[in-house]
Design an enzyme around this catalytic site. Structure first.
Site, short mmCIF file in Angstrom:
data_model
loop_
_atom_site.label_atom_id
_atom_site.label_comp_id
_atom_site.label_asym_id
_atom_site.label_seq_id
_atom_site.Cartn_x
_atom_site.Cartn_y
_atom_site.Cartn_z
N ASN A 10 -101.29 -72.92 -13.02
CA ASN A 10 -102.20 -74.32 -13.21
C ASN A 10 -103.88 -73.54 -13.48
O ASN A 10 -104.96 -73.99 -12.76
CB ASN A 10 -102.56 -75.39 -11.92
CG ASN A 10 -103.27 -76.82 -12.38
OD1 ASN A 10 -103.26 -76.93 -13.64
ND2 ASN A 10 -103.67 -77.27 -11.13
N GLU A 36 -98.97 -72.06 -17.36
CA GLU A 36 -100.05 -72.67 -17.61
C GLU A 36 -101.36 -71.95 -17.16
O GLU A 36 -101.98 -72.04 -16.22
CB GLU A 36 -100.00 -73.78 -16.47
CG GLU A 36 -100.75 -75.09 -17.04
CD GLU A 36 -100.50 -76.41 -16.20
OE1 GLU A 36 -101.46 -77.36 -16.58
OE2 GLU A 36 -99.60 -76.49 -15.24
N ASP A 149 -91.77 -73.74 -15.24
CA ASP A 149 -91.80 -75.03 -15.03
C ASP A 149 -91.27 -76.07 -16.01
O ASP A 149 -91.79 -76.03 -16.96
CB ASP A 149 -93.27 -75.37 -14.91
CG ASP A 149 -93.69 -76.70 -14.72
OD1 ASP A 149 -92.98 -77.56 -14.60
OD2 ASP A 149 -94.85 -77.25 -14.64
N ASN A 151 -90.52 -78.93 -15.56
CA ASN A 151 -91.10 -80.57 -15.60
C ASN A 151 -89.87 -81.54 -15.49
O ASN A 151 -90.09 -82.53 -15.95
CB ASN A 151 -92.01 -80.84 -16.88
CG ASN A 151 -93.36 -80.55 -16.30
OD1 ASN A 151 -93.83 -80.94 -15.37
ND2 ASN A 151 -94.05 -79.87 -17.15
N HIS A 247 -98.50 -75.78 -7.66
CA HIS A 247 -96.98 -75.33 -7.66
C HIS A 247 -96.85 -74.16 -6.53
O HIS A 247 -97.71 -73.64 -6.42
CB HIS A 247 -96.61 -74.74 -9.02
CG HIS A 247 -96.47 -75.98 -10.17
ND1 HIS A 247 -95.09 -76.42 -10.55
CD2 HIS A 247 -97.40 -76.66 -10.83
CE1 HIS A 247 -95.35 -77.27 -11.65
NE2 HIS A 247 -96.74 -77.54 -11.74
#
Length: 258
Positions: A10, A36, A149, A151, A247
């Site tokens: 992130n 990310e 990830d 999702n 995360h």
């Protein structure tokens, strides 16, 4: 042991400030897959490009401050692949792969559809384009470790409030069927769940309310592997002692010689 870690940062700069790279240096990992980045090539300092002597490989999004993936490895690969051949999503920086004679390791960031119908439609387009690529990878004969990830929470055990999320992105029937099909039809394995059948094992928590403190989470970060590779998995852990991101890092050890 071959230790592989997956972590959605992130934002690589944010995770760095929160101590991610100090932690990473103590893990004795062979490979660390990150997602990310939210950074462009110009933003990447030496501390981000080659921490602790790792070789770093990256796929940046064209849009600033958005998406981006990376893969750190102690073992110089034979070949590096960025993007999976789909122009729409390769522009978003979602895929980097390192290849060895008998193994390919991938860091992937599947789009989120939670911001609205337009992005959910994009997520479905990604899923449709990505499945043939996953089948082609498997057909190469290499073992595959796909980290990232995704999702998508697969089953009710993988999300705290499953009843309240049946119509929400990440737990939609079509998404769950897609990842279930990977396992049931196409021979990929959810390695964490193979090793750890316990409930309430999550890798992502909303920043709303006290989701992290109350462990109201989702398990949306995975190691997806070929069956032979999964059979070599010996230990797994979700690291929650420090918080580098929304995360948590997912580590798995494989008894697999490179």
């Amino acid at each position: 042991m071959l230790r592989i870690i997956s972590a959605n940062l992130n934002g690589i700069r944010s995770a760095h400030k929160k101590g991610f790279f100090e932690w990473m240096g103590k893990q004795d990992a062979d490979m660390v897959c990150v997602q990310e980045l939210k950074a462009q090539e110009a933003d990447m300092t030496e501390a981000f490009l080659a921490p602790h002597g790792y070789h770093g490989f990256f796929h940046y999004a064209e849009k600033k401050g958005y998406s981006g993936v990376g893969l750190y490895t102690r073992h110089k690969p034979e070949r590096v692949v960025t993007g999976f051949g789909c122009a729409e999503f390769d522009a978003e920086g979602r895929y980097v792969e390192v290849q060895y004679p008998h193994l390919a390791v991938i860091s992937v960031y599947v789009p989120s559809g939670s911001s609205g119908e337009e992005r959910q439609a994009a997520k479905f387009r990604f899923m449709e384009a990505f499945l043939p690529h996953l089948l082609q990878l498997k057909a190469t004969g290499r073992e595959i470790v796909l980290c990232g990830d995704v999702n998508i929470a697969h089953k009710e055990i993988d999300i705290k409030n499953w009843k309240g999320n049946l119509k929400n992105s990440g737990f939609l029937p079509e998404e769950r069927a897609w990842i279930g099909d990977l396992f049931d039809t196409h021979g990929y394995v959810d390695v964490f769940r193979q090793l750890d059948p316990r409930p309430e094992q999550y890798t992502w928590w909303s920043n709303r309310g006290q989701a992290y403190a109350k462990n109201v989470g989702w398990r949306i970060d995975y190691h997806l592997t070929t069956a032979k590779m999964a059979a070599t998995a010996r230990a797994c852990s979700i690291y929650k002692d420090e918080k580098f991101s929304d995360h948590a890092p997912l580590s798995i050890d494989y008894d697999f010689p490179l």
